[in-house]
Design a protein around this motif. Structure first.
Motif, PDB file in Angstrom:
ATOM      1  N   ARG A  61      15.712  29.945 -12.006  1.00 34.71           N
ATOM      2  CA  ARG A  61      15.685  28.842 -11.047  1.00 34.71           C
ATOM      3  C   ARG A  61      16.939  27.995 -11.137  1.00 34.71           C
ATOM      4  O   ARG A  61      17.403  27.440 -10.147  1.00 34.71           O
ATOM      5  CB  ARG A  61      14.433  27.989 -11.272  1.00 34.71           C
ATOM      6  CG  ARG A  61      14.275  26.851 -10.277  1.00 34.71           C
ATOM      7  CD  ARG A  61      12.896  26.220 -10.408  1.00 34.71           C
ATOM      8  NE  ARG A  61      11.856  27.157 -10.021  1.00 34.71           N
ATOM      9  CZ  ARG A  61      10.566  27.002 -10.306  1.00 34.71           C
ATOM     10  NH1 ARG A  61      10.170  25.953 -11.003  1.00 34.71           N
ATOM     11  NH2 ARG A  61       9.680  27.892  -9.905  1.00 34.71           N
ATOM     12  N   GLU A  90      14.343  17.012 -13.191  1.00 35.53           N
ATOM     13  CA  GLU A  90      15.192  16.443 -12.142  1.00 35.53           C
ATOM     14  C   GLU A  90      14.474  15.319 -11.400  1.00 35.53           C
ATOM     15  O   GLU A  90      15.089  14.302 -11.064  1.00 35.53           O
ATOM     16  CB  GLU A  90      15.631  17.538 -11.170  1.00 35.53           C
ATOM     17  CG  GLU A  90      16.495  18.613 -11.784  1.00 35.53           C
ATOM     18  CD  GLU A  90      17.732  18.053 -12.466  1.00 35.53           C
ATOM     19  OE1 GLU A  90      18.379  17.152 -11.900  1.00 35.53           O
ATOM     20  OE2 GLU A  90      18.035  18.507 -13.590  1.00 35.53           O
ATOM     21  N   ASN A 146      15.033  22.547 -14.062  1.00 36.21           N
ATOM     22  CA  ASN A 146      13.631  22.211 -14.279  1.00 36.21           C
ATOM     23  C   ASN A 146      13.269  21.118 -13.283  1.00 36.21           C
ATOM     24  O   ASN A 146      13.771  19.991 -13.362  1.00 36.21           O
ATOM     25  CB  ASN A 146      13.413  21.733 -15.715  1.00 36.21           C
ATOM     26  CG  ASN A 146      11.970  21.347 -15.997  1.00 36.21           C
ATOM     27  OD1 ASN A 146      11.190  21.074 -15.107  1.00 36.21           O
ATOM     28  ND2 ASN A 146      11.633  21.306 -17.285  1.00 36.21           N
ATOM     29  N   GLN A 147      12.400  21.427 -12.343  1.00 36.29           N
ATOM     30  CA  GLN A 147      12.090  20.488 -11.260  1.00 36.29           C
ATOM     31  C   GLN A 147      11.462  19.199 -11.789  1.00 36.29           C
ATOM     32  O   GLN A 147      11.732  18.113 -11.270  1.00 36.29           O
ATOM     33  CB  GLN A 147      11.182  21.141 -10.213  1.00 36.29           C
ATOM     34  CG  GLN A 147       9.768  21.452 -10.652  1.00 36.29           C
ATOM     35  CD  GLN A 147       9.661  22.765 -11.403  1.00 36.29           C
ATOM     36  OE1 GLN A 147      10.656  23.460 -11.612  1.00 36.29           O
ATOM     37  NE2 GLN A 147       8.452  23.123 -11.797  1.00 36.29           N
ATOM     38  N   GLU A 178       8.853  19.444  -1.324  1.00 37.25           N
ATOM     39  CA  GLU A 178       8.669  20.065  -2.636  1.00 37.25           C
ATOM     40  C   GLU A 178       8.964  21.570  -2.586  1.00 37.25           C
ATOM     41  O   GLU A 178       9.602  22.119  -3.496  1.00 37.25           O
ATOM     42  CB  GLU A 178       7.236  19.823  -3.119  1.00 37.25           C
ATOM     43  CG  GLU A 178       6.816  20.627  -4.332  1.00 37.25           C
ATOM     44  CD  GLU A 178       7.534  20.231  -5.601  1.00 37.25           C
ATOM     45  OE1 GLU A 178       7.422  20.971  -6.595  1.00 37.25           O
ATOM     46  OE2 GLU A 178       8.185  19.177  -5.610  1.00 37.25           O
ATOM     47  N   SER A 179       8.518  22.224  -1.546  1.00 36.98           N
ATOM     48  CA  SER A 179       8.781  23.660  -1.406  1.00 36.98           C
ATOM     49  C   SER A 179      10.276  23.928  -1.288  1.00 36.98           C
ATOM     50  O   SER A 179      10.809  24.858  -1.915  1.00 36.98           O
ATOM     51  CB  SER A 179       8.040  24.210  -0.185  1.00 36.98           C
ATOM     52  OG  SER A 179       8.305  25.569  -0.008  1.00 36.98           O
ATOM     53  N   PHE A 234      12.666  22.087  -2.399  1.00 34.50           N
ATOM     54  CA  PHE A 234      13.285  21.738  -3.681  1.00 34.50           C
ATOM     55  C   PHE A 234      13.008  22.810  -4.736  1.00 34.50           C
ATOM     56  O   PHE A 234      13.938  23.388  -5.329  1.00 34.50           O
ATOM     57  CB  PHE A 234      12.727  20.388  -4.123  1.00 34.50           C
ATOM     58  CG  PHE A 234      13.083  19.967  -5.517  1.00 34.50           C
ATOM     59  CD1 PHE A 234      14.390  20.029  -5.982  1.00 34.50           C
ATOM     60  CD2 PHE A 234      12.100  19.485  -6.374  1.00 34.50           C
ATOM     61  CE1 PHE A 234      14.707  19.625  -7.274  1.00 34.50           C
ATOM     62  CE2 PHE A 234      12.413  19.079  -7.661  1.00 34.50           C
ATOM     63  CZ  PHE A 234      13.711  19.161  -8.112  1.00 34.50           C
ATOM     64  N   LYS A 235      11.749  23.118  -4.942  1.00 33.45           N
ATOM     65  CA  LYS A 235      11.340  23.963  -6.064  1.00 33.45           C
ATOM     66  C   LYS A 235      11.655  25.432  -5.845  1.00 33.45           C
ATOM     67  O   LYS A 235      12.093  26.120  -6.777  1.00 33.45           O
ATOM     68  CB  LYS A 235       9.844  23.770  -6.311  1.00 33.45           C
ATOM     69  CG  LYS A 235       9.288  24.497  -7.513  1.00 33.45           C
ATOM     70  CD  LYS A 235       7.852  24.072  -7.732  1.00 33.45           C
ATOM     71  CE  LYS A 235       7.208  24.730  -8.927  1.00 33.45           C
ATOM     72  NZ  LYS A 235       5.819  24.238  -9.146  1.00 33.45           N
ATOM     73  N   PHE A 236      11.432  25.926  -4.647  1.00 30.61           N
ATOM     74  CA  PHE A 236      11.530  27.362  -4.409  1.00 30.61           C
ATOM     75  C   PHE A 236      12.800  27.789  -3.680  1.00 30.61           C
ATOM     76  O   PHE A 236      13.113  28.971  -3.640  1.00 30.61           O
ATOM     77  CB  PHE A 236      10.304  27.849  -3.637  1.00 30.61           C
ATOM     78  CG  PHE A 236       9.014  27.603  -4.368  1.00 30.61           C
ATOM     79  CD1 PHE A 236       8.742  28.234  -5.568  1.00 30.61           C
ATOM     80  CD2 PHE A 236       8.079  26.710  -3.868  1.00 30.61           C
ATOM     81  CE1 PHE A 236       7.563  28.000  -6.259  1.00 30.61           C
ATOM     82  CE2 PHE A 236       6.894  26.472  -4.543  1.00 30.61           C
ATOM     83  CZ  PHE A 236       6.633  27.111  -5.741  1.00 30.61           C
ATOM     84  N   ASP A 245       5.090  16.228 -14.580  1.00 29.07           N
ATOM     85  CA  ASP A 245       5.221  17.454 -13.795  1.00 29.07           C
ATOM     86  C   ASP A 245       5.453  17.072 -12.343  1.00 29.07           C
ATOM     87  O   ASP A 245       5.310  15.901 -11.965  1.00 29.07           O
ATOM     88  CB  ASP A 245       3.972  18.320 -13.929  1.00 29.07           C
ATOM     89  CG  ASP A 245       4.266  19.808 -13.788  1.00 29.07           C
ATOM     90  OD1 ASP A 245       5.414  20.160 -13.442  1.00 29.07           O
ATOM     91  OD2 ASP A 245       3.364  20.625 -14.030  1.00 29.07           O
ATOM     92  N   ASP A 246       5.814  18.052 -11.533  1.00 24.80           N
ATOM     93  CA  ASP A 246       6.065  17.760 -10.125  1.00 24.80           C
ATOM     94  C   ASP A 246       4.767  17.668  -9.332  1.00 24.80           C
ATOM     95  O   ASP A 246       4.505  16.664  -8.672  1.00 24.80           O
ATOM     96  CB  ASP A 246       7.025  18.786  -9.514  1.00 24.80           C
ATOM     97  CG  ASP A 246       6.579  20.223  -9.724  1.00 24.80           C
ATOM     98  OD1 ASP A 246       5.702  20.482 -10.577  1.00 24.80           O
ATOM     99  OD2 ASP A 246       7.110  21.116  -9.029  1.00 24.80           O
ATOM    100  N   GLY A 282      14.803  17.326  -3.621  1.00 25.41           N
ATOM    101  CA  GLY A 282      14.306  16.730  -4.853  1.00 25.41           C
ATOM    102  C   GLY A 282      14.724  15.279  -4.997  1.00 25.41           C
ATOM    103  O   GLY A 282      13.942  14.430  -5.451  1.00 25.41           O
TER     104      GLY A 282
END
Length: 237
Positions: free
Chosen positions: A133, A140, A136-137, A88-89, A91-93, A198-199, A100
Motif C-alpha cells: 500500500r 496518516e 498506513n491509513q 475513504e475508498s 484514500f485507502k484503496f 483505526d480508520d 485522506g
C-alpha cells in the motif's frame, strides 16, 4: 509548520481548494464544499460503548450489555456513509492521499473526546501489506489530530506479528478469530493512558485485539478512536 504544510498552504492560497466529493469550491480551508460539509454523517445516535449507529437514542446496545468491549472509552464521530465512505475508498484503496487529508480535516471539526490520552497508537499493518500500500491509513489520518492535541504518536508501539486475511471478507465471528493473537507490543514508552486508532470500525475485532495486547503489556487505560463506524452487525469481542 514543516515544508510540506507550508507548500500546501501556499497552494491553497493560489488555487482555492475544490471539494473532493463533488468538485465545487471548498470552504473554510477544507477540501469540501458547504453542502458536503453539512451532509457529513455524524454518529450522534449511537451505543456509548461500541459507537454502533442506532435508530434511536439509547445508552448501551444489547450486545455490549451482554459482553462489554475491552476498551475504556470510544470516539467515533462519523457513520460510514456518504461522503465519508467514498473518500475513504479513494484514500485507502486508490492511494489518493488528498482524500485522506480531507478526512482528517473532517475529523478535526468533530467534538473532541472528554479525556485525551498521553499517546496515540495507530493500528499497524503487516509489513507485506504496508509495503504494497505504501502507507498506513490509520497513521496518516491521525497525524493532524496528534498535532492539534499535542499528543505523541507511537507508530511502532504495536506490530502485526502475522499476516491476516482481509477483514472485509469475513463475518463478525471470523473477524475476531482472524485477528486473535495477531498483535504484539514492541516499542511503547511508559504511559498510563493510550488511544488505539483505526480508520473505520466495523465489528471492533481488530481494535479489540490491539487493546488486549496493550493491556496485557501493562497499559492501565486504553481507549479506541476511529474516524467512522459502519452499521454492519453487532460488535464481536
Amino acid at each position: 509548520m514543516d515544508a510540506r504544510d507550508w507548500l500546501a498552504a501556499v497552494g491553497r492560497f493560489v488555487l482555492p481548494p475544490r471539494c473532493m466529493a463533488c468538485g465545487d469550491r471548498g470552504i473554510d480551508g477544507t477540501e469540501l464544499c458547504a453542502g458536503c460539509l453539512a451532509s457529513l454523517p455524524l454518529n450522534t445516535t449511537r451505543c456509548l460503548r461500541c459507537a454502533l449507529p442506532l435508530p434511536r437514542e439509547t445508552a448501551i446496545c444489547g450486545p455490549c450489555q451482554r459482553n462489554p468491549p475491552p476498551w475504556h472509552a470510544i470516539w467515533v464521530p462519523f457513520r460510514y456513509a456518504q461522503p465519508v465512505d467514498r473518500l475513504e475508498s479513494r484514500f485507502k484503496f486508490h492511494g489518493q492521499l488528498a482524500a485522506g487529508r480531507t478526512l482528517s480535516q473532517c475529523w478535526l471539526r468533530a467534538d473532541p473526546p472528554d479525556e485525551l490520552p498521553q499517546a496515540i497508537v495507530p493500528v499497524p499493518l503487516h509489513v507485506s501489506r504496508l509495503r504494497a500500500r505504501g502507507f498506513n491509513q490509520a497513521l496518516e489520518l491521525v497525524k493532524p489530530l496528534a498535532r492539534r492535541f499535542g499528543i505523541s504518536v507511537c507508530a511502532d508501539a504495536l506490530e502485526r506479528v502475522r499476516m491476516t486475511e482481509a477483514q472485509s471478507e469475513l463475518d463478525a465471528v471470523e473477524r475476531a478469530r482472524n485477528v486473535r493473537g495477531a498483535f504484539a507490543v514492541r516499542r511503547l514508552p511508559y504511559v498510563r493512558h493510550v488511544a488505539v486508532v483505526d480508520d473505520v470500525m466495523t465489528t471492533g475485532a481488530t481494535l479489540g485485539a490491539c487493546v488486549r495486547a496493550l493491556r496485557d503489556a501493562g497499559v492501565e487505560r486504553v481507549d479506541v478512536w476511529a474516524l467512522a463506524r459502519t452499521g454492519l452487525g453487532a460488535l464481536s469481542h
